[in-house]
Every structure is written in structure tokens, then in C-alpha cells.
Design a protein around this motif. Structure first.
Motif, PDB file in Angstrom:
ATOM      1  N   VAL A  52      -5.180   6.125  11.275  1.00  0.00           N
ATOM      2  CA  VAL A  52      -4.906   4.813  10.685  1.00  0.00           C
ATOM      3  C   VAL A  52      -3.405   4.596  10.513  1.00  0.00           C
ATOM      4  CG1 VAL A  52      -5.248   3.347   8.656  1.00  0.00           C
ATOM      5  CG2 VAL A  52      -7.125   4.801   9.477  1.00  0.00           C
ATOM      6  N   PHE A  53      -2.921   3.468  11.005  1.00  0.00           N
ATOM      7  CA  PHE A  53      -1.531   3.062  10.846  1.00  0.00           C
ATOM      8  C   PHE A  53      -1.509   1.749  10.060  1.00  0.00           C
ATOM      9  CE2 PHE A  53      -1.733   5.814  14.427  1.00  0.00           C
ATOM     10  CZ  PHE A  53      -0.508   6.465  14.523  1.00  0.00           C
ATOM     11  N   VAL A  54      -0.740   1.718   8.987  1.00  0.00           N
ATOM     12  CA  VAL A  54      -0.674   0.547   8.118  1.00  0.00           C
ATOM     13  C   VAL A  54       0.744  -0.007   8.117  1.00  0.00           C
ATOM     14  CG1 VAL A  54      -0.975  -0.333   5.766  1.00  0.00           C
ATOM     15  CG2 VAL A  54      -2.475   1.498   6.622  1.00  0.00           C
ATOM     16  N   ILE A  69       0.850  -1.189   0.000  1.00  0.00           N
ATOM     17  CA  ILE A  69       0.000   0.000   0.000  1.00  0.00           C
ATOM     18  C   ILE A  69       0.885   1.238   0.000  1.00  0.00           C
ATOM     19  CG2 ILE A  69      -1.712   1.327   1.297  1.00  0.00           C
ATOM     20  CD1 ILE A  69      -2.849  -1.296   2.340  1.00  0.00           C
ATOM     21  N   ASN A  70       0.720   2.073  -1.002  1.00  0.00           N
ATOM     22  CA  ASN A  70       1.498   3.305  -1.102  1.00  0.00           C
ATOM     23  C   ASN A  70       0.728   4.519  -0.596  1.00  0.00           C
ATOM     24  OD1 ASN A  70       3.845   2.127  -2.469  1.00  0.00           O
ATOM     25  ND2 ASN A  70       2.438   1.839  -4.198  1.00  0.00           N
ATOM     26  N   THR A  71      -0.578   4.476  -0.782  1.00  0.00           N
ATOM     27  CA  THR A  71      -1.454   5.581  -0.370  1.00  0.00           C
ATOM     28  C   THR A  71      -2.876   5.054  -0.265  1.00  0.00           C
ATOM     29  OG1 THR A  71      -2.415   7.698  -1.064  1.00  0.00           O
ATOM     30  CG2 THR A  71      -1.634   6.240  -2.807  1.00  0.00           C
ATOM     31  N   LEU A  72      -3.664   5.680   0.586  1.00  0.00           N
ATOM     32  CA  LEU A  72      -5.064   5.274   0.698  1.00  0.00           C
ATOM     33  C   LEU A  72      -5.900   5.842  -0.439  1.00  0.00           C
ATOM     34  CD1 LEU A  72      -6.060   5.226   4.463  1.00  0.00           C
ATOM     35  CD2 LEU A  72      -4.877   3.523   3.083  1.00  0.00           C
ATOM     36  N   ASP A  73      -5.281   6.642  -1.307  1.00  0.00           N
ATOM     37  CA  ASP A  73      -6.001   7.138  -2.478  1.00  0.00           C
ATOM     38  C   ASP A  73      -6.206   6.036  -3.512  1.00  0.00           C
ATOM     39  OD1 ASP A  73      -6.183   9.671  -1.423  1.00  0.00           O
ATOM     40  OD2 ASP A  73      -4.337  10.381  -2.383  1.00  0.00           O
ATOM     41  N   GLU A  74      -5.441   4.939  -3.401  1.00  0.00           N
ATOM     42  CA  GLU A  74      -5.634   3.797  -4.298  1.00  0.00           C
ATOM     43  C   GLU A  74      -6.947   3.104  -3.957  1.00  0.00           C
ATOM     44  OE1 GLU A  74      -2.203   1.557  -3.259  1.00  0.00           O
ATOM     45  OE2 GLU A  74      -0.860   2.652  -4.608  1.00  0.00           O
ATOM     46  N   ARG A  75      -7.523   2.453  -4.955  1.00  0.00           N
ATOM     47  CA  ARG A  75      -8.758   1.712  -4.726  1.00  0.00           C
ATOM     48  C   ARG A  75      -8.455   0.239  -4.458  1.00  0.00           C
ATOM     49  NH1 ARG A  75     -13.343   1.832  -8.602  1.00  0.00           N
ATOM     50  NH2 ARG A  75     -14.510   1.519  -6.672  1.00  0.00           N
ATOM     51  N   GLY A  76      -9.235  -0.365  -3.559  1.00  0.00           N
ATOM     52  CA  GLY A  76      -9.040  -1.772  -3.252  1.00  0.00           C
ATOM     53  C   GLY A  76      -9.826  -2.139  -2.009  1.00  0.00           C
ATOM     54  N   ILE A  77      -9.911  -3.433  -1.729  1.00  0.00           N
ATOM     55  CA  ILE A  77     -10.741  -3.873  -0.607  1.00  0.00           C
ATOM     56  C   ILE A  77     -10.179  -3.411   0.741  1.00  0.00           C
ATOM     57  CG2 ILE A  77     -11.748  -5.831  -1.818  1.00  0.00           C
ATOM     58  CD1 ILE A  77      -9.782  -7.657  -0.370  1.00  0.00           C
ATOM     59  N   TYR A  78      -8.875  -3.225   0.840  1.00  0.00           N
ATOM     60  CA  TYR A  78      -8.287  -2.765   2.093  1.00  0.00           C
ATOM     61  C   TYR A  78      -8.217  -1.240   2.157  1.00  0.00           C
ATOM     62  CZ  TYR A  78      -6.909  -7.668   2.360  1.00  0.00           C
ATOM     63  OH  TYR A  78      -6.923  -9.037   2.374  1.00  0.00           O
ATOM     64  N   THR A  79      -7.744  -0.623   1.093  1.00  0.00           N
ATOM     65  CA  THR A  79      -7.627   0.839   1.097  1.00  0.00           C
ATOM     66  C   THR A  79      -8.989   1.514   1.222  1.00  0.00           C
ATOM     67  OG1 THR A  79      -7.502   0.746  -1.326  1.00  0.00           O
ATOM     68  CG2 THR A  79      -5.425   0.959  -0.121  1.00  0.00           C
ATOM     69  N   ARG A 103     -10.555   6.363   8.262  1.00  0.00           N
ATOM     70  CA  ARG A 103      -9.908   7.673   8.330  1.00  0.00           C
ATOM     71  C   ARG A 103     -10.937   8.792   8.219  1.00  0.00           C
ATOM     72  NH1 ARG A 103      -7.145   9.595   3.052  1.00  0.00           N
ATOM     73  NH2 ARG A 103      -9.390   9.847   2.660  1.00  0.00           N
ATOM     74  N   ASP A 104     -11.846   8.649   7.267  1.00  0.00           N
ATOM     75  CA  ASP A 104     -12.845   9.700   7.049  1.00  0.00           C
ATOM     76  C   ASP A 104     -13.811   9.837   8.221  1.00  0.00           C
ATOM     77  OD1 ASP A 104     -11.633  10.078   4.617  1.00  0.00           O
ATOM     78  OD2 ASP A 104     -13.190   9.059   3.439  1.00  0.00           O
ATOM     79  N   LEU A 124       5.708   6.547   5.620  1.00  0.00           N
ATOM     80  CA  LEU A 124       5.051   7.544   4.780  1.00  0.00           C
ATOM     81  C   LEU A 124       3.868   8.113   5.556  1.00  0.00           C
ATOM     82  CD1 LEU A 124       4.908   5.514   1.417  1.00  0.00           C
ATOM     83  CD2 LEU A 124       6.637   7.196   2.088  1.00  0.00           C
ATOM     84  N   LYS A 125       3.656   9.419   5.442  1.00  0.00           N
ATOM     85  CA  LYS A 125       2.574  10.053   6.194  1.00  0.00           C
ATOM     86  C   LYS A 125       1.623  10.795   5.272  1.00  0.00           C
ATOM     87  CE  LYS A 125       5.079  10.684  10.572  1.00  0.00           C
ATOM     88  NZ  LYS A 125       5.495  11.674  11.600  1.00  0.00           N
ATOM     89  N   GLU A 126       0.334  10.626   5.522  1.00  0.00           N
ATOM     90  CA  GLU A 126      -0.724  11.402   4.900  1.00  0.00           C
ATOM     91  C   GLU A 126      -1.594  11.952   6.027  1.00  0.00           C
ATOM     92  OE1 GLU A 126      -2.879   8.764   2.346  1.00  0.00           O
ATOM     93  OE2 GLU A 126      -1.195   8.399   1.004  1.00  0.00           O
ATOM     94  N   VAL A 127      -2.562  12.749   5.688  1.00  0.00           N
ATOM     95  CA  VAL A 127      -3.469  13.270   6.706  1.00  0.00           C
ATOM     96  C   VAL A 127      -4.267  12.107   7.314  1.00  0.00           C
ATOM     97  CG1 VAL A 127      -5.428  14.782   7.170  1.00  0.00           C
ATOM     98  CG2 VAL A 127      -3.650  15.495   5.553  1.00  0.00           C
ATOM     99  N   GLY A 128      -4.047  11.859   8.578  1.00  0.00           N
ATOM    100  CA  GLY A 128      -4.772  10.802   9.270  1.00  0.00           C
ATOM    101  C   GLY A 128      -4.279   9.402   8.978  1.00  0.00           C
TER     102      GLY A 128
END
Length: 402
Positions: free
Chosen positions: A34-36, A11-21, A28-29, A51-55
Motif C-alpha cells: 500500500v502506497f498512500v 495519515i500518519n500510520t495505518l494503526d489509526e482508526r478511520g474509514i480510509y485507514t 495490507r493484511d 514514512l515506511k511501515e511493513v507493507g
């Protein structure tokens, strides 16, 4: 609240689509942090990094190669990964208190990590059961039933179920299998929490369909049956190839797109047979694959006939999202075909039954009115059973009730 998710999926970013992301993005929303933890395989030539994103915090842990590698490295890597993940947590998350730890199978070797977080933080543990190992390996003759390795992994499997507060299964057949074959599990801790996504409304115009078909060399005026996903032994690829070679209807075309351990064999078959009614494409990025699906008409799922465990492939969701009827050619133990027929959006076929396969293909192609009804039913099924809102609610209620 803080959530820790352990996975073998990169997983590189939660912006990707998939059953986990999609599921993690929902958490997150809703205000969760969330820590992966996911692998950074040896071939990536990168050390463990954050890697860090918002939340969202994505910890890429250096591991051996886990995917598309030889069985020895994969086996050693599977055994080593829980120690690598545990060390990464102690180094990068020593000051983080987790309220929920979620994890998926494969692998079944996260017990030490889960136990550590449960004891340290009094966290709730939720298993998303996506794979029933080691029995699937025994079915595929990758492990000897009753052998030393089989018994070793059985103990790992039992331990994983034991320390999980809830086991979320992909289907009713999954749930029944787990309870039947693990009589020590308390029935109340096992529930159906299927593969799920955040659906996107797909508009499939004729113009767009023609443009995509021209791009990939697909015929413009035939029904395209697509098989997309892993090309490996568990898929029973021989029946897919038999279906292609024995189909003589000129109005039917097959698209095979994917990668896996059997890809080279499938590629050589295409090179040798030069089928006029099919093409093979190597695996595509998710965004390109979803676009390609817009130009297809019927989804296909294949599973090896020797499976005794009830698999439920996640590729079903992509087909349903594109409003496509689905043919599931599987073993007799999975219930994915029963779900399709019960919701009138597809057919089940026993893997190897070429007569029935041709029968259901002809039924789909011969009645356009019925085909359109099945398309609508496909989207209805997705929204009814397989959205992240449903999965999120199940898990959230578990935390709330603790």
C-alpha cells in the motif's frame, strides 16, 4: 500487487482508526503493498517526506493549507495539489508499478495524477465518492450556480467520473443522484460502496460510563444525546442549537464535541446562553472521542436543510459501533434517515422541524425496552452494511475481473 491511494486526509500510520485507514489496513493484511499520498500542509513546516511501515509507504506531500484555512488559500491549494502529488509520484515512485489507484473526494482535482498512473501502469481506477462537489458548494452559497467557477469545477467533476473505472457511492441515494445528474456515465460503473470500518466490540459497563461522565462533567443519571464531528455550515448548526435551547426535559442532556468553521460561533452561543442541559467540548483525538462516546446514549447527525445532494456522514459509524440509536436531522434528499428507520435503529427528522425533533427524542426516552432493541439493531446494521470486509470485496472483485 501495489495500491496507490490519494487523499486529503492526513495519515500518519495505518494503526489509526478511520474509514480510509481501516480499508487500507485490510488491503495490507491481505498481502497488498500500500502506497498512500496525503498532504503535509504548509503550517506543518515540513518538506515532502516518506514514512515506511511493513507493507505500507506513506508519502507526505508538502501542500498549502487545505483544512481550517481561508477560502482563497484552500481554493488555490485544491487546484495546486494534483501537480504537487504528480511531481511527488515521479520523484518517489518512478520505479513502482501500480495495479490499482484509489482516491476519494474531496478534492475533484486529481484527474492528471489518475490519468498519468492509468497510462503509465495500466492501473485500475476506483473513486470512493465521499463528497459531491461543486453542487454542495452551490447549495451552501459558497459558489454561484452557473458562474465561471461553478462551470470550471463541473468540468473537473465530469472528467473525474469519466476517467474512473468504478465510482463507489456512499448510498443508494448517492448512486441515483450521480446517474441522474451525469447522464453520460455508464450505469454499470457506478455502485454502492459505503463508508466502512473494522468494528471493535465495545463493552459499555455502568462503572466505566460513570467514570467517563465524571471526567467530562456529564450528569450521571440522564440520557446523553451526543453530536460529534465537524461544526460547520454544512451541518446546519442553528437547528442543533435550537434543539438544545427548546428542550425542557430535565432527564435529557446534550453533548456537543467537535471543531470547524462554526466552532467559535457555537462557543459564543454557549457562553451567552449558559445552557443547563448541554456542554461544548473542543474536538478530541480519535481514541479519546471513542472513549467519550461510551458514556453517551443517543447519537445525533445534523445536515443543513438547503442541501440538494444526498450526504451520508461517516460519523454514523461511530454511533453504530457504540450501539447507540441515532437521530438524523437532515435535508429531504439524503437517505441516511431512511436507512435508520428501515433498520429500526433511529429516526429521521427534517432539519428545522423542531416539533418532530422533540417527538422522536421523547419516543427514545420514554420506552426503555424499545431503546434496548434499537441499540442491538444499531450494531447489527453496522455489521451488515458498513464493514471494510464488504468494501474490500467489492474493490478486489473489480481488479480480479480486469
Amino acid at each position: 500487487m501495489n495500491i496507490l491511494f490519494l487523499t486529503l486526509v492526513k495519515i500518519n500510520t495505518l494503526d489509526e482508526r478511520g474509514i480510509y485507514t481501516d480499508l487500507l489496513r485490510k488491503f495490507r493484511d491481505e498481502g497488498y503493498e500500500v502506497f498512500v499520498l496525503c498532504p503535509s500542509e504548509r503550517r506543518d513546516k515540513k518538506q515532502t517526506h516518506l514514512l515506511k511501515e511493513v507493507g505500507v509507504h506513506i508519502l507526505n506531500v508538502r501542500t498549502l493549507n487545505m483544512q481550517k484555512t481561508n477560502i482563497i488559500e484552500k481554493g488555490v491549494g485544491t487546484l495546486a495539489i494534483e501537480y504537487q502529488y504528480l511531481n511527488a509520484i515521479k520523484k518517489f515512485c518512478s520505479n513502482i508499478k501500480f495495479d490499482l489507484i484509489m482516491y476519494s473526494t474531496p478534492p475533484i482535482t486529481f484527474s492528471k495524477v489518475i490519468n498519468y498512473i492509468k497510462r503509465r501502469d495500466n492501473a485500475y481506477s476506483y473513486l470512493l465518492l465521499k463528497d459531491i462537489f461543486p453542487q454542495n458548494a452551490v447549495d451552501m452559497k459558497m459558489l454561484k450556480g452557473g458562474g465561471v467557477l461553478h462551470k470550471f469545477f463541473l468540468n473537473k467533476e465530469r472528467r473525474l467520473y469519466e476517467i474512473s473505472d468504478t465510482v463507489g457511492c456512499m448510498s443508494e441515494a448517492n448512486k441515483e443522484y450521480i446517474l441522474t445528474h451525469n447522464p453520460t456515465i455508464v450505469a454499470g460503473k457506478v455502485e454502492v460502496n459505503p463508508n466502512s470500518i473494522t468494528p471493535i466490540e465495545q463493552v459499555r459497563t455502568l462503572e466505566e460510563k460513570l467514570v467517563i461522565r465524571k471526567k467530562y462533567g456529564l450528569p450521571l443519571n440522564t440520557k446523553v444525546f451526543v453530536y460529534g464531528g465537524n461544526l460547520g455550515k454544512p451541518q446546519g448548526i442553528d437547528f442543533l442549537l435550537e434543539t438544545i435551547s427548546s428542550t425542557k426535559n430535565p432527564n435529557i442532556f446534550f453533548l456537543v464535541v467537535g471543531s470547524g468553521t462554526e466552532y467559535d460561533r457555537v462557543y459564543k452561543w454557549f457562553q451567552s446562553k449558559q445552557p443547563k442541559n448541554a456542554i461544548l467540548l473542543a474536538g478530541l483525538p480519535k481514541q479519546d472521542y471513542d472513549l467519550l462516546l461510551k458514556a453517551c446514549d443517543v447519537g445525533m447527525i445534523f445536515l443543513h436543510k438547503d442541501f440538494t445532494i444526498p450526504n451520508f456522514p461517516s460519523r454514523l459509524l461511530s454511533y453504530l459501533e457504540m450501539k447507540m440509536p441515532v437521530i438524523a436531522a437532515t435535508d429531504s434528499n439524503t437517505d441516511i434517515g431512511d436507512v435508520l428507520e428501515r433498520n429500526q435503529c433511529g429516526y429521521k427528522v427534517l432539519s428545522g422541524d423542531i416539533v418532530n425533533m422533540h417527538k422522536v427524542i421523547d419516543e427514545i426516552c420514554s420506552n426503555e425496552e424499545m431503546y434496548e432493541i434499537m441499540c442491538k439493531n444499531a450494531m447489527d446494521l453496522l455489521h451488515k452494511e458498513y464493514t471494510v470486509d464488504h468494501s474490500y470485496s467489492l474493490i478486489k472483485n473489480k481488479i480480479k475481473n480486469v
